[in-house]
Design an enzyme around this catalytic site. Structure first.
Site, PDB file in Angstrom:
ATOM      1  N   GLU A 112     -25.988  42.589  69.220  1.00  0.00           N
ATOM      2  CA  GLU A 112     -25.569  41.188  69.284  1.00  0.00           C
ATOM      3  C   GLU A 112     -26.268  40.433  70.411  1.00  0.00           C
ATOM      4  O   GLU A 112     -26.591  39.250  70.282  1.00  0.00           O
ATOM      5  CB  GLU A 112     -24.049  41.087  69.434  1.00  0.00           C
ATOM      6  CG  GLU A 112     -23.297  41.403  68.160  1.00  0.00           C
ATOM      7  CD  GLU A 112     -21.834  41.029  68.240  1.00  0.00           C
ATOM      8  OE1 GLU A 112     -21.521  39.836  68.492  1.00  0.00           O
ATOM      9  OE2 GLU A 112     -20.989  41.925  68.056  1.00  0.00           O
ATOM     10  N   CYS A 158     -13.959  38.498  67.587  1.00  0.00           N
ATOM     11  CA  CYS A 158     -14.179  39.927  67.803  1.00  0.00           C
ATOM     12  C   CYS A 158     -13.989  40.351  69.260  1.00  0.00           C
ATOM     13  O   CYS A 158     -12.873  40.410  69.747  1.00  0.00           O
ATOM     14  CB  CYS A 158     -15.558  40.318  67.281  1.00  0.00           C
ATOM     15  SG  CYS A 158     -15.737  42.104  67.015  1.00  0.00           S
TER      16      CYS A 158
END
Length: 308
Positions: free
Chosen positions: A142, A168
């Site tokens: 990410e 998340c």
């Protein structure tokens, strides 16, 4: 009573070969279930239009950008917005956003019941790493593909409630909820794509990972007297398992609805926003009880500084 019937639309795996149109068809099917259940609002997961692509190492930016949406709604998602508008159901869902300036964000949006986008949030706490890591069982890139979000933790008045979003890994950081709590948040919506195994600790099994996910949401709901709706994308994506555990948590930290599968599944609960009032006016009455003169370290340093 300010009741909002909320659906948590957990989604099963999305394979690398699946198209946006195929995924949107599944989202519309969940939306139709929600209409039958009397839902006013449906929350979908993080990055729910594609597979969880940060597990793949890519060097070609054009290859990376194929996973991103340049506008919202777009041709692929227009049918979802139309279905939500026809059903008079507000929606929240996550996707990879590529801005006109060429910036890349992990983003969630919120609509009203007429399909108008009324809120946008960009993920703040990006987990993982930015370069290929040979010591991991699988990659979590990410930090390679996204910038940290620039929106901060805003809230919006929607459907006679104060709503906020996070994504998340944000759910593991108490600052996420407290910033929204200080704005009177009554409903926090969050989507997640969490691997069923820890790439850096194979001993940590699914049971422990589900426990930590639940702990982060239930404790935050209680400590900020807010509803929390956490919705997963789950199941085996091209050999990489994602955990489920979607849930709706009340302002006292109790789980009111919980997903039982790792597939497409709708959980539903009628959430009374007035249930937030007691906690906000008693034990978590911030104006009476917070002592900000002692909290300076929270905003003055990031890493740990040990005493002499």
């Amino acid at each position: 009573m300010r009741e909002i019937v909320i659906g948590g639309a957990q989604m099963g795996p999305i394979q690398k070969a699946d198209t946006r149109e195929e995924v949107v068809d599944r989202m519309i099917a969940l939306l139709q279930q929600a209409k039958g259940a009397g839902c006013d609002l449906v929350v979908f997961p993080e990055l729910c239009l594609t597979t969880f692509f940060p597990r793949w190492y890519m060097e070609d930016q054009a290859e990376v950008d194929q996973w991103f949406e340049r506008e919202m709604p777009n041709a692929a998602t227009a049918p979802l917005f139309a279905a939500a508008r026809e059903a008079q159901i507000a929606i929240s869902f996550g996707y990879a956003e590529l801005t006109p300036e060429g910036r890349h964000f992990n983003t969630s949006i919120l609509t009203d019941r007429d399909g108008n986008i009324v809120g946008k949030y960009r993920k703040t706490h990006l987990p993982g790493h930015s370069e290929f890591d040979h010591d991991r069982a699988f990659q979590h890139l990410e930090k390679r593909y996204f910038e940290p979000g620039d929106t901060g933790f805003q809230v919006w008045r929607n459907m006679d409630a104060i709503m906020g979003m996070c994504i998340c890994n944000d759910r593991r950081w108490p600052e996420t909820y407290r910033v929204m709590g200080l704005q009177g948040v009554e409903l926090v919506m969050l989507g997640y794509n969490t691997p069923s195994v820890n790439s850096q600790d194979s001993v940590e099994g699914l049971e422990k990972r589900l426990y930590h996910s639940e702990l982060s949401m239930t404790s935050a709901a209680y400590q900020n007297a807010t509803w929390v709706v956490g919705v997963a994308k789950a199941g085996d994506e091209d050999g990489h398992p994602l955990m489920g555990g979607s849930m709706i948590v009340d302002p006292n930290g109790y789980v009111m609805a919980r997903a039982e599968t790792e597939g497409d599944e709708l959980i539903v609960h009628a959430c009374d926003m007035d249930a937030c009032s007691f906690g906000k006016s008693t034990i978590f009455d911030f104006a009476r009880h917070r002592r900000i003169e002692h909290y300076g370290l929270i905003c003055s340093q990031t890493g740990v500084v040990l005493p002499d």
